[in-house]
Design an enzyme around this catalytic site. Structure first.
Site, mmCIF file in Angstrom:
data_model
loop_
_atom_site.group_PDB
_atom_site.id
_atom_site.type_symbol
_atom_site.label_atom_id
_atom_site.label_comp_id
_atom_site.label_asym_id
_atom_site.label_seq_id
_atom_site.Cartn_x
_atom_site.Cartn_y
_atom_site.Cartn_z
ATOM 1 N N ASP A 1 0.975 -0.993 -0.005
ATOM 2 C CA ASP A 1 -0.320 -0.432 0.186
ATOM 3 C C ASP A 1 0.959 1.222 -0.571
ATOM 4 O O ASP A 1 0.363 2.354 1.028
ATOM 5 C CB ASP A 1 -1.358 0.094 1.407
ATOM 6 C CG ASP A 1 -2.214 -1.075 1.586
ATOM 7 O OD1 ASP A 1 -1.923 -1.895 0.150
ATOM 8 O OD2 ASP A 1 -2.219 -1.366 2.486
ATOM 9 N N GLU A 2 1.779 1.337 -0.158
ATOM 10 C CA GLU A 2 3.305 2.479 -0.621
ATOM 11 C C GLU A 2 2.041 3.145 -1.926
ATOM 12 O O GLU A 2 3.123 4.400 -1.857
ATOM 13 C CB GLU A 2 4.214 2.015 -1.031
ATOM 14 C CG GLU A 2 4.904 0.721 0.365
ATOM 15 C CD GLU A 2 4.978 -0.428 -0.185
ATOM 16 O OE1 GLU A 2 3.647 -1.390 -1.038
ATOM 17 O OE2 GLU A 2 5.463 -1.154 0.501
ATOM 18 N N GLY A 3 1.486 3.106 -2.486
ATOM 19 C CA GLY A 3 0.776 4.160 -3.647
ATOM 20 C C GLY A 3 1.628 3.568 -5.501
ATOM 21 O O GLY A 3 2.050 4.216 -6.370
ATOM 22 N N LYS A 4 1.737 2.267 -4.865
ATOM 23 C CA LYS A 4 2.386 1.661 -6.426
ATOM 24 C C LYS A 4 1.019 1.818 -7.451
ATOM 25 O O LYS A 4 1.581 2.710 -8.310
ATOM 26 C CB LYS A 4 2.807 -0.180 -6.441
ATOM 27 C CG LYS A 4 3.939 -0.278 -5.231
ATOM 28 C CD LYS A 4 3.745 -1.908 -4.841
ATOM 29 C CE LYS A 4 1.884 -2.630 -4.154
ATOM 30 N NZ LYS A 4 1.915 -2.116 -2.714
ATOM 31 N N GLY A 5 0.318 1.720 -7.446
ATOM 32 C CA GLY A 5 -0.564 1.991 -8.401
ATOM 33 C C GLY A 5 -1.121 3.213 -9.353
ATOM 34 O O GLY A 5 -0.430 3.489 -9.275
ATOM 35 N N GLY B 1 -4.700 -4.087 -4.215
ATOM 36 C CA GLY B 1 -5.503 -3.524 -3.742
ATOM 37 C C GLY B 1 -4.625 -2.209 -4.395
ATOM 38 O O GLY B 1 -4.091 -1.675 -3.679
ATOM 39 N N HIS B 2 -5.254 -1.431 -5.462
ATOM 40 C CA HIS B 2 -4.219 -0.739 -5.977
ATOM 41 C C HIS B 2 -5.070 0.435 -6.748
ATOM 42 O O HIS B 2 -5.608 -0.159 -7.312
ATOM 43 C CB HIS B 2 -3.453 -1.559 -7.499
ATOM 44 C CG HIS B 2 -2.082 -2.170 -7.442
ATOM 45 N ND1 HIS B 2 -1.344 -3.025 -7.958
ATOM 46 C CD2 HIS B 2 -1.892 -2.653 -5.869
ATOM 47 C CE1 HIS B 2 -0.139 -3.220 -7.144
ATOM 48 N NE2 HIS B 2 -1.074 -3.749 -5.927
ATOM 49 N N GLN C 1 1.952 -6.319 -3.227
ATOM 50 C CA GLN C 1 2.209 -5.898 -1.766
ATOM 51 C C GLN C 1 3.759 -5.149 -1.404
ATOM 52 O O GLN C 1 4.060 -4.155 -2.519
ATOM 53 C CB GLN C 1 2.938 -7.730 -1.599
ATOM 54 C CG GLN C 1 1.131 -8.746 -0.761
ATOM 55 C CD GLN C 1 0.567 -8.441 -2.685
ATOM 56 O OE1 GLN C 1 1.114 -9.293 -3.244
ATOM 57 N NE2 GLN C 1 -0.583 -8.487 -2.626
ATOM 58 N N ALA D 1 -7.396 -1.137 1.119
ATOM 59 C CA ALA D 1 -8.512 -1.053 -0.415
ATOM 60 C C ALA D 1 -8.889 -2.309 -1.087
ATOM 61 O O ALA D 1 -10.027 -2.091 -1.351
ATOM 62 C CB ALA D 1 -7.207 -0.330 -1.558
ATOM 63 N N SER E 1 5.063 12.578 -4.356
ATOM 64 C CA SER E 1 4.371 12.411 -4.854
ATOM 65 C C SER E 1 3.268 13.829 -3.791
ATOM 66 O O SER E 1 3.462 13.006 -2.036
ATOM 67 C CB SER E 1 3.079 10.808 -4.967
ATOM 68 O OG SER E 1 2.452 10.929 -4.823
#
Ligand code: GDP
Ligand code: IMO
Ligand code: MG
Length: 422
Positions: free
Chosen positions: A13-17, A40-41, A223, A297, A411
């Protein structure tokens, strides 16, 4: 853009999406190589929010080719739902999505076993997403898995499913859970198999052809490094290699075709699920949850939050070979007066400058902090590095330096344009 692996440098959940969406503009292919619909991206395009679980985030760019590689475990019913959800929002999927024939199938008994194992662990539970990920990878390693190539072959699928249900129903009964009906599972999964058949192909050959033509491939990590089955905080991990090496084994694209490894980290730390989180802090969790942020997410669970931990990110740089760092959610810290950054751990007489393998030791580690002045002004509107407040730049530079890598992207909000390149 060259062939690039993107990984999470923390606990997911680092904000990869969001970063994938930004980088996908300059890529031809976006490839998922590990995990399943536990991921969940989140991507925002204007006001529209998309949450992708199995389909690579590149699908939101018209014409980009998206691949679900052999290393992914696919719940076909859930994938069909996701495809239909995207189509309902006007996203073109047919012709742009390719699904590996070697990807393993997640079946309802995997989900039930996941649930049962968690129940039995009681207070020691992992806090899984209950998507059946662990049991599906377990079957893959035990060589009793069912692959996409089997699912789309009706007589073979029927025979394999009968055989697998016999064994798994016996286990479920022994655990006190209800066995599954062959007819029901068969009907639902056959239908999903029929719907997915046009997407199934040899993605290894597809990607090999693409690299031969000089196409640019972006590998979408799922992940994070510390959820990796080998390098994470075992047993509080997922069941796949979420680190950079997994992109090669999970796609069939060899290491000498990879040019860069992007690491994504939040400007602070989050973790959803159980397991050690040395810098966990209630005040920062309250602050972020109060802003309506940091809820999962996939499962909607509140994420645990803490200060940035450069022992963690330095370790991630080491095992992934991260040569470009993206720091997200910087705006989340806009109101904090003094920021803490973990630079080492103390455990009894011992100091650690890497993440100890024993989760029990890690849980007892005391973070050693450095302090940084906060900037206490909004950053969400800023689009240039030099326009960020000086304390913010100093904080971000320190995170990259302490992590032993180069800062490449910042970001300051969930939208595409809230991105600063260095
Ligand atoms: P992923 O699993 O790594 O793709 O991350 P998730 O989508 O699960 O969680 C990251 C969350 O942070 C999502 O809600 C994103 O929209 C959001 N996000 C990403 N970057 C930023 C940022 O710079 N600022 C803010 N405010 N939100 C961000
Ligand atoms: P993305 O790709 C955050 C966590 C679960 C649990 C552990 C094992 O969105 O970053 P599993 O269902 O995989 O057996 O759960 O891993 N987990 C994640 N945490 N982000 C994810 O994916 C995750 N995928 C799994 O919460 O602690
Ligand atoms: Mg996520």
């Amino acid at each position: 853009m060259a062939n690039t692996i993107l990984v999470g440098a923390q606990w997911g959940d680092e904000g990869k999406g969001k970063i994938i969406d930004v980088l996908a503009e300059r890529s031809d292919y976006v490839v998922r190589t590990a995990g399943g619909n536990n991921a969940g991206h989140t991507v925002f395009i204007g006001p529209q929010k998309y949450v992708l679980h199995l389909v690579p985030s590149g699908i939101l760019w018209p014409g980009k080719k998206c691949v679900i590689g052999n290393g992914v475990v696919v719940d076909p019913v859930s994938l069909v739902e996701e495809i239909e959800g995207l189509q309902a929002l006007g996203v073109k999927v047919d012709g742009n999505l390719f699904l590996s024939e070697c990807a393993h199938v997640v079946l309802p008994y995997h989900r039930l076993l996941d649930e049962q194992r968690e129940l039995r662990k009681g207070r020691q539970k992992i806090g899984t997403t209950k998507r059946g990920i662990g049991p599906a990878y377990g079957d893959k390693a035990a060589r009793v898995g069912i692959r996409m190539v089997d699912l789309i072959n009706p007589p073979r699928f029927e025979a394999l499913l009968r055989q697998r249900l016999r064994e798994n129903n016996a286990v479920l009964r022994a655990l006190g859970a209800r066995p599954l009906s062959f007819a029901r599972v068969h009907a639902a999964y056959r239908a999903a198999g029929d719907r997915l058949r046009p997407f199934v192909t040899s993605t290894v050959m597809l990607l090999h052809e693409a690299t031969r033509r000089g196409a640019n491939i972006l590998f979408e990590g799922a992940q994070g490094t510390f959820l990796d089955i080998d390098h994470g905080t075992y047993p509080y991990v997922t069941s796949s290699n979420t680190t950079a090496g997994g992109a090669c084994t999970g796609s069939g694209v060899p290491p000498n075709k990879i040019d860069h490894v992007y690491g994504v980290m939040k400007a602070y730390t989050t973790r959803v699920g159980e397991g050690p989180l040395p810098t966990e802090n209630a005040a920062i969790a309250d602050l972020l949850h109060g802003m309506g942020r940091e809820f999962g997410a996939t499962t909607g669970r509140p994420r645990r939050c803490g200060w940035a931990d450069t022992v963690v990110t330095r370790h991630a740089v080491m095992v992934n070979g991260i040569d470009r760092l993206a720091i997200t959610n910087v705006d989340g810290l806009d109101t904090v007066e003094t920021l803490k950054v973990c630079i080492g751990y103390r455990h009894g007489d011992r100091r650690y400058d890497y993440v100890p393998a024993d989760a029990a030791v890690l849980a007892e580690c005391e973070p050693v902090y450095a302090e940084f002045p906060g900037w206490r002004t909004p950053t969400g509107h800023i689009r240039e590095w030099r326009k960020l407040p000086a304390p913010c730049r100093a904080y971000l530079k320190a995170l990259a330096e302490l992590s032993n890598t180069r800062l490449a992207m910042v970001s300051v909000g969930p939208a595409r344009d809230q991105t600063i390149f260095l």
